[in-house]
Design a protein around this motif. Structure first.
Motif, PDB file in Angstrom:
ATOM      1  N   GLU A  40       0.836  -1.205   0.000  1.00 12.85           N
ATOM      2  CA  GLU A  40       0.000   0.000   0.000  1.00 12.85           C
ATOM      3  C   GLU A  40       0.869   1.254   0.000  1.00 12.85           C
ATOM      4  N   VAL A  62       2.034   1.727  -3.481  1.00 10.01           N
ATOM      5  CA  VAL A  62       0.947   2.250  -4.319  1.00 10.01           C
ATOM      6  C   VAL A  62       0.753   3.740  -4.077  1.00 10.01           C
ATOM      7  N   GLN A  84      -7.359   4.058  -8.984  1.00  7.98           N
ATOM      8  CA  GLN A  84      -7.630   2.628  -9.094  1.00  7.98           C
ATOM      9  C   GLN A  84      -6.842   2.011 -10.247  1.00  7.98           C
ATOM     10  N   GLU A 126      -3.347   1.565  -9.067  1.00  9.54           N
ATOM     11  CA  GLU A 126      -3.296   0.396  -8.185  1.00  9.54           C
ATOM     12  C   GLU A 126      -3.278  -0.899  -8.984  1.00  9.54           C
ATOM     13  N   SER A 131      -8.212   0.311  -2.959  1.00 11.57           N
ATOM     14  CA  SER A 131      -9.237   1.295  -3.319  1.00 11.57           C
ATOM     15  C   SER A 131     -10.342   1.275  -2.281  1.00 11.57           C
ATOM     16  N   ARG A 185      -8.404   0.751   3.830  1.00 11.67           N
ATOM     17  CA  ARG A 185      -8.052   1.168   2.484  1.00 11.67           C
ATOM     18  C   ARG A 185      -8.819   2.415   2.071  1.00 11.67           C
ATOM     19  N   SER A 199      -9.047   5.858   0.462  1.00 11.92           N
ATOM     20  CA  SER A 199      -8.209   6.627  -0.455  1.00 11.92           C
ATOM     21  C   SER A 199      -7.946   8.017   0.082  1.00 11.92           C
TER      22      SER A 199
END
Length: 528
Positions: free
Chosen positions: A193, A196, A226, A229, A384, A523, A525
């Motif tokens: 994460e 990302v 997204q 990701e 996401s 998660r 955003s």
């Protein structure tokens, strides 16, 4: 090559996908334009994403001067356009009237040293696309979420090349150095994460079009993040997913043996109402495609299509028979039926993988069933914010279906749920704690696409917090939720999934009732 128009929107045409495909797929057309010094129109890279290429499309972008009217041009496939200053307008022969801007032009030279013009235009003159055009930046966001689509989109911007090269190096380093250890999946998830998030920040800083989404708080920002990701997780698939296949092969072997025991099970034996019993071949076929998906988002979308296929089949059947529509209580055993029928005929599953060095290689599953590995993959590596979306509901439903198969002692009767989580260790994924409540006022309510799912953010499990009672209801809670609730405090959200009550599904589904749904999700955003 000579540039004739200095422009801050200029891109390197040698990297333009339209221009490259014109020379690769239609070499005779390009040679004809080069020899006769025709005008070639090249849509900018960002406008080519999702474009359906064909010979007719390419011919519509190669222009010859009209012998009759000044400023008018005829395409190779006999259509006409008009050029006035830096604007090109389509006239006759096109499917739609369009007007595009000439961003810049370059002079190319053929073998006889004669020059011909190549102009970069703001959008294609013709052709259809399933893209949505963002009013804030003019970027077309691809509707698909496959690894190939996400990568193609990001690579269509030349300005992203340096950042993408750095990301590729980081992915390669991760794949060569990181070992996924059972019970510590959340550590890997945190590291991925972070990667990302850092990659998203870098691309937003490097690309002014992407940055515009953030500045204007555009709704397309969630789609963009997204896609980033998907690109990164797809690059790590060979390490993450193959490790999960190995780590959770004992559970998948047990699941497959249980599935084989009930390979001939019928809808009636699963307690499904007679009026909604119907063949589900399309749903079974769709679910079978999940093994070809590289990323958790792709797998979730495949599951969503499977559930949609179930709804469509049952709706058509009930309309012809005059029965009641499908409810959410019907959905779990119907999905269980689809999973059993799809997996009972399998012997080995090739899982598509995309390591950075060998994008076409496959990861072979050690067992025929990968349900547990799929659950862990989607729970831990979906970053996401799907909490309040249909994908969140899809993940909860799939997890419940797998748990139905794993923990029930028999189908079609009272299912005994052992006091153990779905996996051998307590999962800390976004759907770890699932509790579902059915208020009396909502019983026997047909399921709709607008079914809401309310999720609360997950607390950090490394910090101890006082336990807060999750609910005052006396109804039972899924055992793994009870295990997890002793580790962290979770405040019940104000909204719940609405399910109707049916006795046919037995004690297992009854255990899902009576308490609010609680979904662990870290998660959220930072851009939405």
């Amino acid at each position: 090559v000579e540039n004739k128009m200095g422009d801050n929107q200029q891109e390197d045409l040698s990297y333009n996908p339209f221009f490259k495909l014109l020379k690769q797929q239609q070499p005779k057309l390009y040679q004809q334009a080069e020899k006769n010094c025709y005008l070639i129109c090249i849509p900018k890279s960002a406008s080519c994403v999702g474009l359906k290429y064909s010979k007719d499309l390419f011919e519509s972008h190669v222009l010859m001067p009209s012998p009759y009217f000044q400023g008018e041009y005829i395409t190779v496939n006999k259509r006409s356009v008009e050029i006035e200053e830096n604007r090109i307008r389509t006239k006759s022969g096109f499917h739609h009237k369009r007007e595009v801007t000439i961003l810049f032009e370059e002079l190319f030279y053929n073998r006889e040293y004669k020059s011909f013009r190549v102009v970069c235009i703001s959008a294609p003159l013709d052709g259809t696309s399933d893209m949505s055009l963002s009013p804030s930046s003019g970027i077309q966001i691809p509707p698909g979420r496959t690894y190939e689509e996400a990568t193609r989109f990001l690579e269509s911007f030349e300005i992203n090349s340096i950042v993408l090269a750095k990301i590729a190096d980081q992915l390669k380093e991760f794949c060569s150095s990181y070992v996924l250890v059972r019970g510590f999946e959340h550590h890997a998830a945190r590291r991925v994460e972070t990667l990302v998030n850092q990659s998203t920040d870098s691309l937003l800083c490097a690309n002014p079009d992407f940055r515009m989404f953030h500045r204007k708080n555009s709704p397309e920002l969630a789609d963009l993040t997204q896609l980033i990701e998907v690109h990164l997780i797809g690059g790590l698939h060979s390490t993450l997913y193959s490790s999960l296949l190995t780590l959770y092969s004992p559970e998948d072997v047990a699941l497959h043996e249980r599935i084989l025991e009930h390979a001939n099970i019928t809808l009636g034996e699963l307690g499904i109402r007679p009026e909604i019993q119907c063949p589900l071949p399309e749903a079974i076929e769709t679910f079978g495609q999940m093994g070809l998906c590289r990323t958790p988002i792709e797998k979730l979308l495949c599951l969503q299509k499977t559930i949609s296929a179930i709804n469509i089949a049952v709706s058509k059947h009930t309309q012809s028979k005059g029965g009641d529509p499908i409810t959410t209580d019907d959905l779990i055993p119907l999905l269980v039926y689809v999973i059993i029928k799809c997996n009972s005929s399998r012997t080995a599953i090739p899982q598509t993988s995309t390591p950075s060095t060998t994008p076409s290689s496959n990861v072979a599953s050690p067992v025929a069933t990968t349900l547990m590995a799929d659950v862990m993959y989607m729970e831990h590596f979906t970053f996401s914010n799907i909490a309040t979306t249909a994908l969140g509901f899809t993940l909860v439903t799939f997890r419940a279906a797998v748990q139905y198969i794993q923990q029930g002692s028999q189908f079609g009767g009272a299912l005994v749920v052992p006091a153990a989580p779905i996996g051998p260790t307590a999962s800390t994924g976004p759907m770890s704690n699932v509790r579902i409540q059915i208020p009396e006022s909502q019983k026997n309510t047909p399921m709709t696409r607008s079914q809401s799912l309310r999720v609360t953010p997950r607390r950090d499990l490394t910090h101890s917090e006082p336990t807060v009672p999750a609910t005052t209801s006396s109804a039972p809670v899924i055992p793994d939720a009870q295990v997890r609730r002793s580790q962290s405090s979770l405040v019940p959200p104000p909204e719940v999934i609405q399910l109707n009550q049916q006795n046919e599904l037995g004690d297992f589904l009854s255990s899902l009732r009576g308490s609010s749904i609680d979904v662990n999700s870290s998660r959220t955003s930072r851009y939405t």
